[in-house]
Design a protein around this motif. Structure first.
Motif, PDB file in Angstrom:
ATOM      1  N   ARG A   1      17.093 -10.276   2.728  1.00  0.00           N
ATOM      2  CA  ARG A   1      16.820  -8.853   2.887  1.00  0.00           C
ATOM      3  C   ARG A   1      15.391  -8.648   3.384  1.00  0.00           C
ATOM      4  N   PRO A   2      15.096  -7.487   3.972  1.00  0.00           N
ATOM      5  CA  PRO A   2      13.731  -7.221   4.432  1.00  0.00           C
ATOM      6  C   PRO A   2      12.731  -7.337   3.287  1.00  0.00           C
ATOM      7  N   LEU A   3      11.565  -7.879   3.591  1.00  0.00           N
ATOM      8  CA  LEU A   3      10.543  -8.071   2.566  1.00  0.00           C
ATOM      9  C   LEU A   3      10.094  -6.731   1.985  1.00  0.00           C
ATOM     10  N   ALA A   4      10.087  -5.677   2.796  1.00  0.00           N
ATOM     11  CA  ALA A   4       9.704  -4.356   2.291  1.00  0.00           C
ATOM     12  C   ALA A   4      10.642  -3.896   1.182  1.00  0.00           C
TER      13      ALA A   4
ATOM     14  N   GLN B   1       7.237  -0.308 -12.538  1.00  0.00           N
ATOM     15  CA  GLN B   1       7.069   1.075 -12.976  1.00  0.00           C
ATOM     16  C   GLN B   1       8.047   1.440 -14.076  1.00  0.00           C
ATOM     17  N   GLY B   2       9.164   0.774 -14.088  1.00  0.00           N
ATOM     18  CA  GLY B   2      10.164   1.025 -15.121  1.00  0.00           C
ATOM     19  C   GLY B   2       9.913   0.257 -16.403  1.00  0.00           C
ATOM     20  N   GLY B   3       8.775  -0.369 -16.509  1.00  0.00           N
ATOM     21  CA  GLY B   3       8.441  -1.109 -17.731  1.00  0.00           C
ATOM     22  C   GLY B   3       8.806  -2.572 -17.692  1.00  0.00           C
ATOM     23  N   GLY B   4       9.162  -3.082 -16.495  1.00  0.00           N
ATOM     24  CA  GLY B   4       9.527  -4.485 -16.393  1.00  0.00           C
ATOM     25  C   GLY B   4       8.375  -5.399 -16.737  1.00  0.00           C
ATOM     26  N   MET B   5       8.670  -6.405 -17.534  1.00  0.00           N
ATOM     27  CA  MET B   5       7.663  -7.376 -17.946  1.00  0.00           C
ATOM     28  C   MET B   5       8.232  -8.778 -17.741  1.00  0.00           C
ATOM     29  N   PRO B   6       7.482  -9.641 -17.037  1.00  0.00           N
ATOM     30  CA  PRO B   6       7.959 -11.016 -16.878  1.00  0.00           C
ATOM     31  C   PRO B   6       7.783 -11.798 -18.168  1.00  0.00           C
ATOM     32  N   VAL B   7       8.446 -12.937 -18.237  1.00  0.00           N
ATOM     33  CA  VAL B   7       8.195 -13.816 -19.372  1.00  0.00           C
ATOM     34  C   VAL B   7       6.766 -14.328 -19.272  1.00  0.00           C
ATOM     35  N   GLU B   8       6.171 -14.638 -20.406  1.00  0.00           N
ATOM     36  CA  GLU B   8       4.813 -15.169 -20.382  1.00  0.00           C
ATOM     37  C   GLU B   8       4.809 -16.558 -19.748  1.00  0.00           C
ATOM     38  N   HIS B   9       3.866 -16.747 -18.825  1.00  0.00           N
ATOM     39  CA  HIS B   9       3.803 -18.020 -18.132  1.00  0.00           C
ATOM     40  C   HIS B   9       2.359 -18.263 -17.722  1.00  0.00           C
TER      41      HIS B   9
ATOM     42  N   VAL C   1       0.834  -1.208   0.000  1.00  0.00           N
ATOM     43  CA  VAL C   1       0.000   0.000   0.000  1.00  0.00           C
ATOM     44  C   VAL C   1       0.862   1.248   0.000  1.00  0.00           C
ATOM     45  N   GLU C   2       1.884   1.245   0.824  1.00  0.00           N
ATOM     46  CA  GLU C   2       2.716   2.445   0.956  1.00  0.00           C
ATOM     47  C   GLU C   2       3.536   2.717  -0.295  1.00  0.00           C
ATOM     48  N   VAL C   3       4.112   1.700  -0.885  1.00  0.00           N
ATOM     49  CA  VAL C   3       5.009   1.929  -2.020  1.00  0.00           C
ATOM     50  C   VAL C   3       4.249   2.345  -3.266  1.00  0.00           C
TER      51      VAL C   3
ATOM     52  N   ASP D   1      11.500  -2.773  -4.585  1.00  0.00           N
ATOM     53  CA  ASP D   1      12.288  -2.998  -5.799  1.00  0.00           C
ATOM     54  C   ASP D   1      11.442  -3.625  -6.909  1.00  0.00           C
ATOM     55  N   THR D   2      10.490  -4.467  -6.538  1.00  0.00           N
ATOM     56  CA  THR D   2       9.608  -5.051  -7.548  1.00  0.00           C
ATOM     57  C   THR D   2       8.679  -3.984  -8.125  1.00  0.00           C
TER      58      THR D   2
END
Length: 339
Positions: free
Chosen positions: A295-298, A309-317, A242-244, A303-304
């Motif tokens: 690392r902390p989950l937050a 937001q930077g246009g990252g797209m996962p492979v289709e799955h 929610v915060e991010v 980072d995700t």
């Protein structure tokens, strides 16, 4: 250090290849080249691990100090065994990425590396275990694949990693991305279970680092890979989403029994939620003592979100489409709570 990554084009395999290059290692990857992108700087070898001639050609391209297998989710133990036998003379050791699903007791009871595994022979075919649920089938196949790796390489040259849930930039399953997009929409958010429920997702970058560390020192045996029990909670996770995202959503915590009565599918409709008592009781202290740092989950959440937001797209799955509750269904459950 010379390393071979089976896969290497997306998510965990890609992170392993990237981090190995950052360490100054020589990195080869083996894939069909149909999904993901090659990491700049690797020696990309094309082939199909179900084709014996392709595997022989791959072995001829060695030797390597270690092979890391991140791409075997869709292969039966007999395929893993055949490939491992071909590669064994050209590889110092094998790091095999398995899953906590391989345990008899998951997700119903607390687990350690000493917990019993599901029963599957190392040469099991694709149909072995298919008479159970999809999750049970997956676990049986992975348990058999673990045995296949140990049979081919021996206990002293086989390292088995059993992660639970892996999150982070590049995630292709859709768990964290779904929660982030849901938080972005704002409004009243159906939050599952108890706010203080311990959860244990681990960041993909931390899994990659541990795998490479163990490959470098000649690690063997089996390790559960998860965040420490009790450090992270569902409330902390959803609050970070929610915060991010800045969506201003309000979390409406809803007991397990209410969600179960409404027929909400565990693990998928509300990702990471599962009512079974052992879902998040995976003892990973052995890996933590061996150097696993989570690392902390937050930080993973932030980072995700930055990746998306930077246009990252996962492979289709296909698993991506399994996750997330429909807005109208969520609204109906929330309305019933009000009544």
């Amino acid at each position: 250090m010379r390393i071979l990554v089976l896969g290497g084009g997306w998510f965990l395999g890609r992170r392993i290849a990237e981090q190995a290059l950052e360490r100054g290692w020589e990195v080869s990857t083996f894939s069909r080249g149909r999904s993901g992108r090659d990491v700049p700087g690797v020696r990309a070898i094309r082939g199909d691990r179900t084709v014996e001639e392709d595997l022989k050609r791959l072995a001829d391209a060695g030797p390597w100090d270690a092979v890391v297998d991140t791409s075997s989710a869709d292969f039966a133990p007999r395929r893993i065994l055949a490939g491992a036998r071909v590669l064994e003379p050209a590889v110092g050791r094998c790091v095999y990425v398995s899953t906590v699903n391989a345990y008899v007791g998951w997700p119903f009871e607390p687990l350690s590396e000493d917990s019993p595994l599901l029963d599957a022979p190392p040469d099991a075919g694709e149909e072995f275990g298919r008479d159970g649920s999809s999750a049970a089938y997956y676990g049986v196949q992975k348990a058999g694949s673990e045995r296949a790796v140990v049979e081919a390489f021996g206990e002293g040259r086989a390292l088995i990693l059993r992660p639970g849930v892996i999150l982070g930039p590049g995630e292709y399953v859709g768990r964290l991305p779904w929660w982030l997009r849901r938080a972005e929409r704002g409004g009243e958010i159906l939050a599952p279970g108890e706010p203080g429920q311990s959860i244990q997702p681990v960041d993909v970058r931390d899994v990659a680092a541990f795998a490479l560390d163990q490959a470098a020192i000649g690690g063997a045996g089996a390790f559960n890979i998860a965040a420490p029990i009790g450090r992270e909670t569902m409330a902390g996770f959803l609050t970070a989403c929610v915060e991010v995202t800045g969506g201003g959503g309000e979390l409406r915590w809803t007991p397990d029994d209410v969600l179960l009565a409404a027929g909400v599918r565990q693990w998928t409709e509300l990702p990471l939620w599962r009512a079974a008592p052992g879902s998040w009781r995976v003892d990973a202290s052995r890996a933590q003592a061996a150097g696993l740092t989570c690392r902390p989950l937050a930080e993973t959440v932030a980072d995700t979100w930055a990746w998306l937001q930077g246009g990252g797209m996962p492979v289709e799955h296909p698993r991506w489409g399994e996750h997330g509750i429909a807005p109208e269904r969520e609204a109906a459950i929330l309305a019933a709570l009000e009544r």
